[in-house]
Enzyme design. Structure first.
Site, short mmCIF file in Angstrom:
data_model
loop_
_atom_site.label_atom_id
_atom_site.label_comp_id
_atom_site.label_asym_id
_atom_site.label_seq_id
_atom_site.Cartn_x
_atom_site.Cartn_y
_atom_site.Cartn_z
N ASP A 138 35.48 37.25 41.37
CA ASP A 138 34.87 37.72 42.62
C ASP A 138 33.52 37.10 42.96
O ASP A 138 33.17 37.02 44.14
CB ASP A 138 34.71 39.25 42.57
CG ASP A 138 36.02 39.96 42.84
OD1 ASP A 138 36.90 39.34 43.46
OD2 ASP A 138 36.15 41.13 42.44
N HIS B 177 34.50 41.48 32.62
CA HIS B 177 35.95 41.62 32.80
C HIS B 177 36.54 42.48 31.70
O HIS B 177 36.06 42.47 30.57
CB HIS B 177 36.64 40.25 32.81
CG HIS B 177 37.97 40.31 33.46
ND1 HIS B 177 39.11 40.61 32.76
CD2 HIS B 177 38.32 40.15 34.75
CE1 HIS B 177 40.13 40.63 33.61
NE2 HIS B 177 39.68 40.35 34.82
C1 LIG Z 1 39.17 40.58 40.40
C2 LIG Z 1 38.61 41.72 39.63
O1 LIG Z 1 38.96 42.84 39.85
S1 LIG Z 1 37.48 41.31 38.43
C3 LIG Z 1 36.53 42.77 38.19
C4 LIG Z 1 35.65 43.01 39.36
N1 LIG Z 1 34.70 44.09 39.06
C5 LIG Z 1 33.39 43.86 38.94
O2 LIG Z 1 32.88 42.76 39.05
C6 LIG Z 1 32.55 45.08 38.68
C7 LIG Z 1 31.48 44.84 37.62
N2 LIG Z 1 32.08 44.76 36.30
C8 LIG Z 1 32.42 45.88 35.64
O3 LIG Z 1 32.20 47.00 36.08
C9 LIG Z 1 33.15 45.73 34.31
O4 LIG Z 1 32.79 44.50 33.71
C10 LIG Z 1 34.68 45.78 34.47
C11 LIG Z 1 35.10 47.03 35.26
C12 LIG Z 1 35.21 44.57 35.20
C13 LIG Z 1 35.30 45.81 33.10
O5 LIG Z 1 34.92 47.00 32.49
P1 LIG Z 1 35.01 47.22 30.92
O6 LIG Z 1 36.26 46.66 30.40
O7 LIG Z 1 34.76 48.66 30.67
O8 LIG Z 1 33.78 46.33 30.41
P2 LIG Z 1 33.31 46.04 28.96
O9 LIG Z 1 33.96 46.96 27.97
O10 LIG Z 1 33.45 44.58 28.73
O11 LIG Z 1 31.75 46.41 29.06
C14 LIG Z 1 30.93 46.20 27.96
C15 LIG Z 1 29.51 46.57 28.29
O12 LIG Z 1 28.99 45.68 29.25
C16 LIG Z 1 28.49 46.38 30.37
N3 LIG Z 1 28.88 45.68 31.57
C17 LIG Z 1 30.12 45.23 31.85
N4 LIG Z 1 30.10 44.65 33.06
C18 LIG Z 1 28.84 44.74 33.53
C19 LIG Z 1 28.20 44.33 34.71
N5 LIG Z 1 28.91 43.74 35.67
N6 LIG Z 1 26.90 44.57 34.88
C20 LIG Z 1 26.20 45.18 33.90
N7 LIG Z 1 26.74 45.61 32.76
C21 LIG Z 1 28.05 45.39 32.56
C22 LIG Z 1 29.21 47.72 30.33
O13 LIG Z 1 28.47 48.74 31.02
C23 LIG Z 1 29.32 47.97 28.86
O14 LIG Z 1 28.08 48.43 28.40
P3 LIG Z 1 27.99 49.65 27.37
O15 LIG Z 1 28.77 49.21 26.18
O16 LIG Z 1 26.52 49.79 27.14
O17 LIG Z 1 28.61 50.82 28.08
O1 LIG Z 2 42.65 42.02 35.50
C1 LIG Z 2 41.82 42.83 35.91
O2 LIG Z 2 41.50 43.88 35.29
C2 LIG Z 2 41.08 42.60 37.17
C3 LIG Z 2 41.27 41.23 37.72
O3 LIG Z 2 40.62 40.29 37.34
C4 LIG Z 2 42.31 41.04 38.72
O4 LIG Z 2 43.05 41.97 39.03
O5 LIG Z 2 42.40 39.92 39.27
#
Ligand SMILES: CC(=O)SCCNC(=O)CCNC(=O)[C@H](O)C(C)(C)COP(=O)(O)OP(=O)(O)OC[C@H]1O[C@@H](n2cnc3c(N)ncnc32)[C@H](O)[C@@H]1OP(=O)(O)O
Ligand SMILES: O=C([O-])CC(=O)C(=O)O
Length: 374
Positions: A311, A260
């Site tokens: 999710d 997240h």
């Molecule tokens: C309801 C919603 O919208 S909730 C979000 C739904 N989205 C997802 O589940 C998609 C998968 N998750 C992601 O892509 C990311 O965690 C996001 C987009 C939600 C957040 O992105 P960011 O804020 O950039 O994540 P964050 O800075 O915490 O990431 C830190 C590290 O963990 C890694 N990481 C974060 N999430 C994941 C994941 N789901 N799987 C594998 N690696 C991950 C990133 O690649 C990053 O690695 P790096 O430093 O080597 O580049």
């Molecule tokens: O807050 C975010 O970046 C994504 C999320 O969890 C939502 O929109 O529910």
């Protein structure tokens, strides 16, 4: 070179405005809507009470709720022109594109002429989104023109009723209610920020919502629940889940439904939907998807300290209720429209056009060469 601290990749950590609608990740209370904790709301409220809270600014009393529910019921019908548009969208279309077109078409037919009308348009959108997606789905997949004016008491029951051709049981109605509450609002997430940017130009409410749907569609945001389902449905058992995830992590692939942008240790919505997924698993006699999902959660925490976001367990929960995977993200829209539109109103009430600056990293000034010399 742009100053990283100022530019902040993804604007992470930068305060881009104020809101009184929601707190995310504030210590002690993981997620609150207008001061109410999400766990309290999920246990003690109806989604429509939350929706009312966002549009009217307070939780309804019984008579306000009754009036609101009967208003929503009357707003479920689709105009003929919108039905015709939906009938022309192919079966292969992405359901989020259907939602986007539905919102946009409605903006042509029922245009917001003045901001004073906002609540009427918001109520209409809350009531009509389930009708839009189910009308298209049943027409394109089963050749049926369904009646969308059901007398179901809630938005969740209305959706399940149209989808399955029968009134949902109590458990399913309860899960839909909780799910819609959990997804309703989340501060300055990508789709809400899209809506606010659009609102800041003093645009109409349908444009704000249409843009927000486009932002929610992506797999890094709302689309993650569908991607999570596609991942777990191929896992045979927890051991297979372990092997699959270890391989994906090794290859540095993203695992959808984990991580997240704001929460660092857990997403408070996960504990809640996970419990409901477990209940549904027991109800359908599942002994694969739920244990597989639990193993995924364990592996991701153990290996990467990454936790399930809202999710991940939504995927199995929706699946157990018989909802087709491609309709998962449209349910998010049915809920989040309440948060988006509350933000639109909040933006309008104290507006300045949102227009940040960019750090320039392109070429120095140079003359345009004659075309023969390029
Ligand atoms: C309801 C919603 O919208 S909730 C979000 C739904 N989205 C997802 O589940 C998609 C998968 N998750 C992601 O892509 C990311 O965690 C996001 C987009 C939600 C957040 O992105 P960011 O804020 O950039 O994540 P964050 O800075 O915490 O990431 C830190 C590290 O963990 C890694 N990481 C974060 N999430 C994941 C994941 N789901 N799987 C594998 N690696 C991950 C990133 O690649 C990053 O690695 P790096 O430093 O080597 O580049
Ligand atoms: O807050 C975010 O970046 C994504 C999320 O969890 C939502 O929109 O529910």
């Amino acid at each position: 070179m742009v100053d990283k601290a100022l530019s902040g990749a993804g604007l992470r950590g930068q305060v881009a405005g104020e809101t009184s609608l929601c707190t995310v990740g504030k210590s002690g209370t993981g997620l609150t809507y207008c001061g109410y904790d999400i766990t309290d709301l999920a246990e003690n409220a109806k989604f429509e009470e939350v929706s009312y809270l966002f549009s009217r600014g307070h939780l309804p009393n019984q008579s306000e709720l009754n009036e609101y529910l009967s208003k929503l019921k009357k707003l479920r019908g689709l105009p003929q022109a919108l039905k015709e548009v939906l009938e022309r969208i192919p079966k292969e279309a992405h359901p989020m594109d259907v939602m986007r077109t539905g919102a946009s078409m409605l903006g042509n037919l029922e245009t917001e002429e003045s901001f004073d009308e906002a609540n009427d348009h918001i109520d209409r959108l809350v009531a009509v989104f389930p009708s839009i997606i189910c009308y298209w789905y049943k027409f394109s997949h089963e050749g049926k023109r369904i009646e969308t004016e059901t007398d179901d008491a809630s938005v969740g029951a209305h959706f399940l009723h149209m989808l399955t051709d029968k009134k949902p049981n109590e458990l399913h109605e309860q899960v839909m209610n909780v799910s819609l509450i959990l997804y309703a609002e989340h501060e300055f997430n990508a789709s809400t920020f899209t809506a606010r940017v659009c609102a800041s130009t003093l645009s109409d409410i349908h444009s704000c919502v249409t843009g927000a749907i486009g932002s929610l569609r992506g797999p890094l945001h709302g689309g993650a629940n569908e991607a999570a389902m596609e991942l777990i449905e191929n896992m045979k058992d927890p051991e297979d889940a372990e092997t699959t995830l270890m391989g994906m992590l090794e290859r540095k692939e993203k695992i959808m439904g984990f991580g997240h942008a704001i929460y660092r240790e857990s997403d408070p919505r996960n504990t809640i939907i996970k419990k409901w997924s477990e209940k549904l698993a027991a109800d359908v006699g599942d002994n694969r998807l739920y244990p597989v999902s639990v193993r995924c959660e364990e592996v991701m925490w153990r290996e990467k300290k990454l936790f399930c976001n809202a999710d991940f367990f939504h995927a199995s929960a929706y699946h157990f209720m018989g909802i087709p995977t491609k309709l998962f993200t449209p349910i998010f829209v049915m809920s989040r429209v309440t948060g988006w539109t509350a933000h639109v109103k909040e933006q309008r009430a104290n507006n300045r056009i949102i227009r940040p600056s960019a750090g320039y990293i392109g070429p120095e000034s140079r003359p345009v060469p004659p075309i023969s010399e390029r």
